[in-house]
Design an enzyme around this catalytic site. Structure first.
Site, PDB file in Angstrom:
ATOM      1  N   ARG A  62      16.874   9.822   5.863  1.00 24.05           N
ATOM      2  CA  ARG A  62      17.367   9.849   4.142  1.00 24.05           C
ATOM      3  C   ARG A  62      19.482   9.917   4.141  1.00 24.05           C
ATOM      4  O   ARG A  62      19.493  10.100   3.557  1.00 24.05           O
ATOM      5  CB  ARG A  62      17.139  12.335   3.536  1.00 24.05           C
ATOM      6  N   ASP A  69       1.473  15.193   7.257  1.00 26.53           N
ATOM      7  CA  ASP A  69       1.249  14.388   9.062  1.00 26.53           C
ATOM      8  C   ASP A  69       0.831  14.841  10.046  1.00 26.53           C
ATOM      9  O   ASP A  69       0.394  14.106  10.341  1.00 26.53           O
ATOM     10  CB  ASP A  69       1.801  13.587   8.951  1.00 26.53           C
ATOM     11  N   LYS A  90      -3.062   8.098   2.461  1.00 21.58           N
ATOM     12  CA  LYS A  90      -1.614   7.934   3.403  1.00 21.58           C
ATOM     13  C   LYS A  90      -1.550   6.484   3.854  1.00 21.58           C
ATOM     14  O   LYS A  90      -2.386   5.668   3.447  1.00 21.58           O
ATOM     15  CB  LYS A  90      -1.873   8.925   4.820  1.00 21.58           C
TER      16      LYS A  90
HETATM   17  C1  S3P Z   1       8.093  12.565   3.614  1.00 29.72           C
HETATM   18  C2  S3P Z   1       6.397  13.118   2.337  1.00 29.72           C
HETATM   19  C3  S3P Z   1       5.184  13.322   2.479  1.00 29.72           C
HETATM   20  C4  S3P Z   1       5.180  12.510   4.041  1.00 29.72           C
HETATM   21  C5  S3P Z   1       5.843  11.305   4.285  1.00 29.72           C
HETATM   22  C6  S3P Z   1       7.180  11.779   4.664  1.00 29.72           C
HETATM   23  C7  S3P Z   1       9.420  11.823   3.009  1.00 29.72           C
HETATM   24  O1  S3P Z   1       4.875  12.224   1.576  1.00 29.72           O
HETATM   25  O2  S3P Z   1       3.366  12.330   4.034  1.00 29.72           O
HETATM   26  O3  S3P Z   1       5.150  12.010   5.939  1.00 29.72           O
HETATM   27  O4  S3P Z   1       9.777  11.976   4.116  1.00 29.72           O
HETATM   28  O5  S3P Z   1       9.167  12.985   2.026  1.00 29.72           O
HETATM   29  P1  S3P Z   1       4.577  12.885   0.076  1.00 29.72           P
HETATM   30  O6  S3P Z   1       5.518  13.219  -0.543  1.00 29.72           O
HETATM   31  O7  S3P Z   1       3.976  11.990  -0.564  1.00 29.72           O
HETATM   32  O8  S3P Z   1       3.254  13.897   0.525  1.00 29.72           O
END
Ligand code: S3P
Length: 438
Positions: free
Chosen positions: A30, A320, A347
């Site tokens: 981000r 995660d 995932k």
């Molecule tokens: C993330 C959101 C999660 C996570 C991923 C990183 C993010 O995924 O599993 O490793 O940075 O917004 P989801 O939002 O699809 O659950």
């Protein structure tokens, strides 16, 4: 893709010492995205120098943004403003990174140029309809493969996107963030409601750049009237990387580990809550706020764990961390049951199946279910050869299992540890894990 790497972990040992694990992956992505479209020069510290975050960084370089670093975690981004990105001359290759692809699809839907997003085999098999369908409702034009997967061909719709209200059917921070980023380029208001709280780094960081995002109950709202002003970002350590040592030091006898400067945003701390319910001894020390995000040092010492039914409301807050939590469950006394976690099947690998397969090879009674797993703890973890299926978190989780194994564990296909935690082997070894590469 980097060459194939096999890990081998010798059984037993304890973890002791003080380390700082690398920067948070979600925040690192981000910081590049928002810094690039901000006005002015943004300085980032603690940036995660790993393949996934670098995929995002390279994508913005390919769209004309001058980015210096990373050098010792420092990155300088010369923001081009909300409308300053340039058409890339070739497809943007995003490697293994779902976050890059899903967030970028939202950010790029309302640009004045077309582009294509590609990735590795794993990324190009992951579901993208969860973003392309709501984006199409906003007026985005994105062509996917027949089953909704990448490559994604995005036809820029500058000035044509329309804000909307979207009730997310799944608790996904990636979908929420994608739509908020698209909402910055849409007419009127865009609001996204989540069925359960998910990580809110996008909202916090947008606010940090001076871009208003309003939170109302379970909805986040944005419009196109804001502007991003360059800022300083201090990325804390990634709790998802710290999680391997939270579990490792809990299950290995005579362990005492302090993890410094870890991000403890309440939308990320499910792993601490779950481990504590299992009886873990985790102290949250020295709590402070750094750049709009809560941070602390985490001290964890060995403790006898017990099996639990994992409360479903904690699932998105630890999404995660389940691969390594299954290892904790295998070492706990009694049965652990996870439900409501079907997201784990889509995932970087099918984390329910791949973890159950590996645990069974090691002699653990782990039964996969549609939306979770039932693990009978208390038995011994044996040795053997397991396959990470190119999934970084599976590779690191089975490395940690070695601490309670009775024979060496060989883990195949571990190169992807570099997507999130290139220093894993070095830091784990420093703490006392006997891990080598073959
Ligand atoms: C993330 C959101 C999660 C996570 C991923 C990183 C993010 O995924 O599993 O490793 O940075 O917004 P989801 O939002 O699809 O659950």
């Amino acid at each position: 893709m980097s060459q194939s790497i096999t890990f081998q972990v010798q059984p037993g040992g304890s973890l002791r010492g003080e380390i700082r694990v690398p920067g948070d992956k979600s925040m690192s992505h981000r910081s590049i995205m928002l810094g690039s479209i901000a006005e002015g020069v943004t300085h980032v510290r603690g940036f995660l120098n790993a393949e996934d975050a670098m995929s995002t960084l390279e994508a913005f370089r390919a769209m004309g943004v001058e980015i210096e670093g990373p050098v010792n975690g420092e990155v300088t981004i010369h923001g081009v403003g909300k409308h300053g990105l340039k058409a890339p001359t070739k497809p943007l290759y995003l490697g293994n990174s779902g976050t890059s692809m899903r967030l970028l699809s939202g950010l790029l839907a309302g640009q004045s140029f077309d582009c294509t997003l590609t990735g590795d085999k794993s990324l190009e098999s992951r579901p993208m309809k969860r973003v392309t369908v709501p984006l199409a409702q906003m007026g985005a034009v994105i062509e996917t493969q027949e089953n909704g997967t990448a490559p994604l061909h995005i036809k820029g719709q500058a000035g044509k996107l329309k804000g909307m209200h979207y009730d997310m059917p799944i608790a996904s921070a990636q979908v929420k963030s994608c739509l908020l980023l698209a909402g910055m380029y849409a007419q009127g208001e865009t609001s996204v409601t989540e069925p359960a709280p998910t990580r809110d780094h996008t909202e916090r960081m947008l606010n940090g750049f001076g871009y208003p995002v309003v939170r109302e109950g379970s909805a986040a709202k944005i419009d196109s009237n804001g502007k991003l002003t360059a800022t300083e970002i201090d990325v804390p350590s990634d709790i998802s990387s710290a999680a391997f040592f939270l579990v490792g030091a809990s299950i290995a006898a005579d362990s005492d580990v302090t993890l410094k400067h870890v991000g403890i945003n309440p939308t990320r701390t499910g792993v601490i809550d779950i481990l504590r319910l299992m009886g873990a001894n985790i102290e949250v020390l020295n709590q402070r706020e750094v750049g709009g995000e809560p941070v602390a040092d985490l001290r964890v010492r060995s403790a006898p764990l017990k099996g639990i039914d994992i409360p479903e409301h904690l699932v998105p807050l630890a999404i995660d961390e389940f691969p390594v939590l299954f290892v904790a469950a295998a070492c706990a006394e009694g049965q652990t049951v996870l439900t409501g976690a079907e997201e784990l099947r889509v995932k970087e690998s099918d984390r329910i199946q791949v973890m159950a397969d590996g645990l069974q090879i090691l002699g653990v009674n782990a039964q996969p279910t549609k939306d979770g797993m039932v693990v009978q703890g208390g038995g011994n973890i044996g040795g053997g050869e397991v396959d990470s299926h190119g999934d970084h978190r599976i590779a690191m989780s089975f490395s940690i299992a070695g601490l309670r194994a009775s024979a060496p564990i060989t883990i195949k296909d571990c190169a992807n540890v570099n997507t999130s935690f290139p220093e894993f082997r070095q830091l784990a070894t420093q703490l006392g894990l006997n891990l080598s590469t073959l």
